[in-house]
Design a protein around this motif. Sequence first.
Motif, mmCIF file in Angstrom:
data_model
loop_
_atom_site.group_PDB
_atom_site.id
_atom_site.type_symbol
_atom_site.label_atom_id
_atom_site.label_comp_id
_atom_site.label_asym_id
_atom_site.label_seq_id
_atom_site.Cartn_x
_atom_site.Cartn_y
_atom_site.Cartn_z
ATOM 1 N N GLU A 1 44.961 0.597 14.794
ATOM 2 C CA GLU A 1 44.151 1.172 15.885
ATOM 3 C C GLU A 1 44.978 1.675 17.067
ATOM 4 O O GLU A 1 44.845 1.186 18.189
ATOM 5 C CB GLU A 1 43.104 0.155 16.350
ATOM 6 C CG GLU A 1 42.215 -0.258 15.178
ATOM 7 C CD GLU A 1 40.792 -0.589 15.587
ATOM 8 O OE1 GLU A 1 40.336 -0.073 16.613
ATOM 9 O OE2 GLU A 1 40.149 -1.349 14.849
ATOM 10 N N TYR B 1 38.957 -15.650 4.282
ATOM 11 C CA TYR B 1 39.322 -16.607 5.340
ATOM 12 C C TYR B 1 38.286 -17.711 5.241
ATOM 13 O O TYR B 1 37.151 -17.540 5.686
ATOM 14 C CB TYR B 1 39.226 -15.953 6.719
ATOM 15 C CG TYR B 1 40.157 -14.776 6.953
ATOM 16 C CD1 TYR B 1 41.494 -14.968 7.290
ATOM 17 C CD2 TYR B 1 39.662 -13.468 6.883
ATOM 18 C CE1 TYR B 1 42.330 -13.889 7.542
ATOM 19 C CE2 TYR B 1 40.496 -12.390 7.144
ATOM 20 C CZ TYR B 1 41.823 -12.609 7.462
ATOM 21 O OH TYR B 1 42.646 -11.535 7.721
ATOM 22 N N GLU C 1 47.400 -4.424 16.333
ATOM 23 C CA GLU C 1 46.379 -4.059 17.310
ATOM 24 C C GLU C 1 46.708 -4.735 18.635
ATOM 25 O O GLU C 1 47.112 -5.893 18.664
ATOM 26 C CB GLU C 1 45.019 -4.544 16.780
ATOM 27 C CG GLU C 1 43.842 -4.065 17.585
ATOM 28 C CD GLU C 1 42.518 -4.577 17.011
ATOM 29 O OE1 GLU C 1 42.397 -4.677 15.775
ATOM 30 O OE2 GLU C 1 41.624 -4.873 17.814
ATOM 31 N N GLN D 1 39.038 3.318 13.759
ATOM 32 C CA GLN D 1 37.587 3.087 13.751
ATOM 33 C C GLN D 1 36.783 4.360 13.641
ATOM 34 O O GLN D 1 35.680 4.366 13.106
ATOM 35 C CB GLN D 1 37.180 2.371 15.040
ATOM 36 C CG GLN D 1 37.195 0.876 14.894
ATOM 37 C CD GLN D 1 36.350 0.193 15.937
ATOM 38 O OE1 GLN D 1 35.242 0.629 16.231
ATOM 39 N NE2 GLN D 1 36.871 -0.871 16.494
ATOM 40 N N ALA E 1 34.185 0.396 10.434
ATOM 41 C CA ALA E 1 33.633 -0.169 11.660
ATOM 42 C C ALA E 1 34.326 -1.503 11.970
ATOM 43 O O ALA E 1 35.109 -2.011 11.164
ATOM 44 C CB ALA E 1 32.134 -0.369 11.495
ATOM 45 N N ASN E 2 34.016 -2.061 13.125
ATOM 46 C CA ASN E 2 34.468 -3.398 13.488
ATOM 47 C C ASN E 2 34.190 -4.383 12.369
ATOM 48 O O ASN E 2 33.067 -4.466 11.891
ATOM 49 C CB ASN E 2 33.664 -3.894 14.701
ATOM 50 C CG ASN E 2 34.448 -3.767 15.966
ATOM 51 O OD1 ASN E 2 35.665 -3.933 15.949
ATOM 52 N ND2 ASN E 2 33.773 -3.470 17.049
ATOM 53 N N GLY E 3 35.221 -5.122 11.978
ATOM 54 C CA GLY E 3 35.006 -6.169 10.995
ATOM 55 C C GLY E 3 34.973 -5.689 9.557
ATOM 56 O O GLY E 3 34.749 -6.478 8.639
ATOM 57 N N ALA E 4 35.230 -4.404 9.331
ATOM 58 C CA ALA E 4 35.198 -3.860 7.963
ATOM 59 C C ALA E 4 36.318 -4.431 7.100
ATOM 60 O O ALA E 4 36.233 -4.400 5.867
ATOM 61 C CB ALA E 4 35.285 -2.340 8.003
ATOM 62 N N GLY E 5 37.384 -4.916 7.782
ATOM 63 C CA GLY E 5 38.504 -5.489 7.034
ATOM 64 C C GLY E 5 39.811 -4.725 7.196
ATOM 65 O O GLY E 5 40.795 -5.000 6.496
ATOM 66 N N LYS E 6 39.848 -3.799 8.147
ATOM 67 C CA LYS E 6 41.027 -2.936 8.316
ATOM 68 C C LYS E 6 42.297 -3.729 8.622
ATOM 69 O O LYS E 6 43.346 -3.499 8.012
ATOM 70 C CB LYS E 6 40.801 -1.916 9.460
ATOM 71 C CG LYS E 6 39.600 -1.008 9.257
ATOM 72 C CD LYS E 6 39.471 -0.019 10.394
ATOM 73 C CE LYS E 6 39.184 -0.659 11.760
ATOM 74 N NZ LYS E 6 37.907 -1.391 11.834
ATOM 75 N N SER E 7 42.209 -4.632 9.609
ATOM 76 C CA SER E 7 43.419 -5.373 10.005
ATOM 77 C C SER E 7 43.925 -6.235 8.858
ATOM 78 O O SER E 7 45.141 -6.354 8.636
ATOM 79 C CB SER E 7 43.143 -6.261 11.225
ATOM 80 O OG SER E 7 42.853 -5.453 12.344
ATOM 81 N N THR E 8 43.009 -6.817 8.133
ATOM 82 C CA THR E 8 43.392 -7.636 6.982
ATOM 83 C C THR E 8 44.096 -6.768 5.939
ATOM 84 O O THR E 8 45.169 -7.130 5.422
ATOM 85 C CB THR E 8 42.142 -8.307 6.377
ATOM 86 O OG1 THR E 8 41.503 -9.084 7.407
ATOM 87 C CG2 THR E 8 42.489 -9.200 5.204
ATOM 88 N N VAL F 1 34.681 -16.675 4.605
ATOM 89 C CA VAL F 1 34.454 -15.255 4.918
ATOM 90 C C VAL F 1 35.280 -14.369 3.983
ATOM 91 O O VAL F 1 36.499 -14.499 3.926
ATOM 92 C CB VAL F 1 34.852 -14.935 6.383
ATOM 93 C CG1 VAL F 1 34.678 -13.448 6.679
ATOM 94 C CG2 VAL F 1 34.055 -15.791 7.354
ATOM 95 N N ALA G 1 36.865 -11.103 3.598
ATOM 96 C CA ALA G 1 37.229 -9.944 4.421
ATOM 97 C C ALA G 1 37.474 -8.717 3.556
ATOM 98 O O ALA G 1 37.200 -7.587 3.981
ATOM 99 C CB ALA G 1 38.470 -10.269 5.244
HETATM 100 P P1 ATP Z 1 38.382 -4.996 14.006
HETATM 101 O O1 ATP Z 1 38.283 -3.533 14.114
HETATM 102 O O2 ATP Z 1 37.309 -5.732 14.753
HETATM 103 O O3 ATP Z 1 39.750 -5.562 14.206
HETATM 104 P P2 ATP Z 1 38.756 -5.039 11.166
HETATM 105 O O4 ATP Z 1 38.111 -3.924 10.435
HETATM 106 O O5 ATP Z 1 40.211 -4.918 11.461
HETATM 107 O O6 ATP Z 1 37.972 -5.326 12.486
HETATM 108 P P3 ATP Z 1 39.361 -7.646 10.108
HETATM 109 O O7 ATP Z 1 39.972 -8.037 11.402
HETATM 110 O O8 ATP Z 1 40.248 -7.449 8.943
HETATM 111 O O9 ATP Z 1 38.489 -6.325 10.298
HETATM 112 O O10 ATP Z 1 38.248 -8.705 9.756
HETATM 113 C C1 ATP Z 1 37.467 -8.673 8.563
HETATM 114 C C2 ATP Z 1 36.563 -9.910 8.511
HETATM 115 O O11 ATP Z 1 37.350 -11.079 8.404
HETATM 116 C C3 ATP Z 1 35.693 -10.104 9.744
HETATM 117 O O12 ATP Z 1 34.470 -10.633 9.340
HETATM 118 C C4 ATP Z 1 36.491 -11.097 10.557
HETATM 119 O O13 ATP Z 1 35.627 -11.844 11.385
HETATM 120 C C5 ATP Z 1 37.104 -11.953 9.496
HETATM 121 N N1 ATP Z 1 38.399 -12.503 9.929
HETATM 122 C C6 ATP Z 1 39.499 -11.790 10.287
HETATM 123 N N2 ATP Z 1 40.535 -12.597 10.603
HETATM 124 C C7 ATP Z 1 40.078 -13.865 10.447
HETATM 125 C C8 ATP Z 1 40.660 -15.158 10.604
HETATM 126 N N3 ATP Z 1 41.929 -15.304 10.972
HETATM 127 N N4 ATP Z 1 39.879 -16.223 10.356
HETATM 128 C C9 ATP Z 1 38.604 -16.084 9.978
HETATM 129 N N5 ATP Z 1 37.973 -14.906 9.785
HETATM 130 C C10 ATP Z 1 38.700 -13.805 10.017
#
Ligand code: ATP
Length: 230
Positions: A155, A16, A76, A187, A40-47, A19, A21
């Motif tokens: 989640e 992104y 989520e 998580q 963990a939070n921000g690990a990249g799961k949602s992506t 960043v 991801a």
């Molecule tokens: P969470 O549990 O907090 O949802 P996650 O494991 O699902 O976290 P992602 O949401 O995939 O992780 O995010 C992975 C990284 O990409 C993080 O650093 C996040 O800040 C960044 N990120 C996610 N979506 C975007 C976006 N639309 N624009 C910019 N950065 C993004």
Amino acid sequence: AGAEPVLSLTGVTHRYGGVTALDGIDLVVRGGAVLAVVGANGAGKSTLGQILHGSLTPTAGERTVPEPVRSSLVPEGRALFRSLSVRENLEVAGYAAGVKGRELRSRIDDAAEWLPERVRTRLGLPAAALSGGEQQLLAVARALIADPRLVVVDEPALGLAPALVDEVYGRIAGLAEDGVTVVVLEQLLTRALTVAHEVVVLHEGVIGATGSPEDPSFAVRAERAYFGAS
Ligand code: ATP
């Protein structure tokens, strides 16, 4: 386990802007099982979940399917229409999937059948009247309206009381018994190890460990990977 791959990622990287991801993900998803992606939070799961679902195209690498797979994503936060009724939430999913008339009624019946009785008997109530766990179940039921072969659930336990977490995960795992391939983004490592046939541990966009909860040595390896130790 041992089932045919329904989906593979090869060298998947997603950025992104500046960043990163996800960074070089190789992953094979096998049919009819529950795969948990834990991190963990921000690990990249949602992506990763959106890429597996097919709604996000990675900035590099490939998502390949041996044959086309209908997939649904439960995002989520569930994204229900809170003021619409339970049934209307299911109907909207039908319209979005291009399903109408008799076929839609039959799919709504099937989705309602999957829901616990206490929700099934309240199809006319606004979604907002359901408990958190019931809303999560409705969000999954809504995803089922498209008759997916692959369901990605982001989640599902978020914000739920522990007793409801077990119910929600129990019903999600039941989908795999019916031959649906399930990916859950989670998580908590302990929970992932309890519910899944296979676990992928994600740390800062990289897979640190992959294994089966049945492998007695995996939990320790998975925990180290979760915190970024190699
Ligand atoms: P969470 O549990 O907090 O949802 P996650 O494991 O699902 O976290 P992602 O949401 O995939 O992780 O995010 C992975 C990284 O990409 C993080 O650093 C996040 O800040 C960044 N990120 C996610 N979506 C975007 C976006 N639309 N624009 C910019 N950065 C993004």
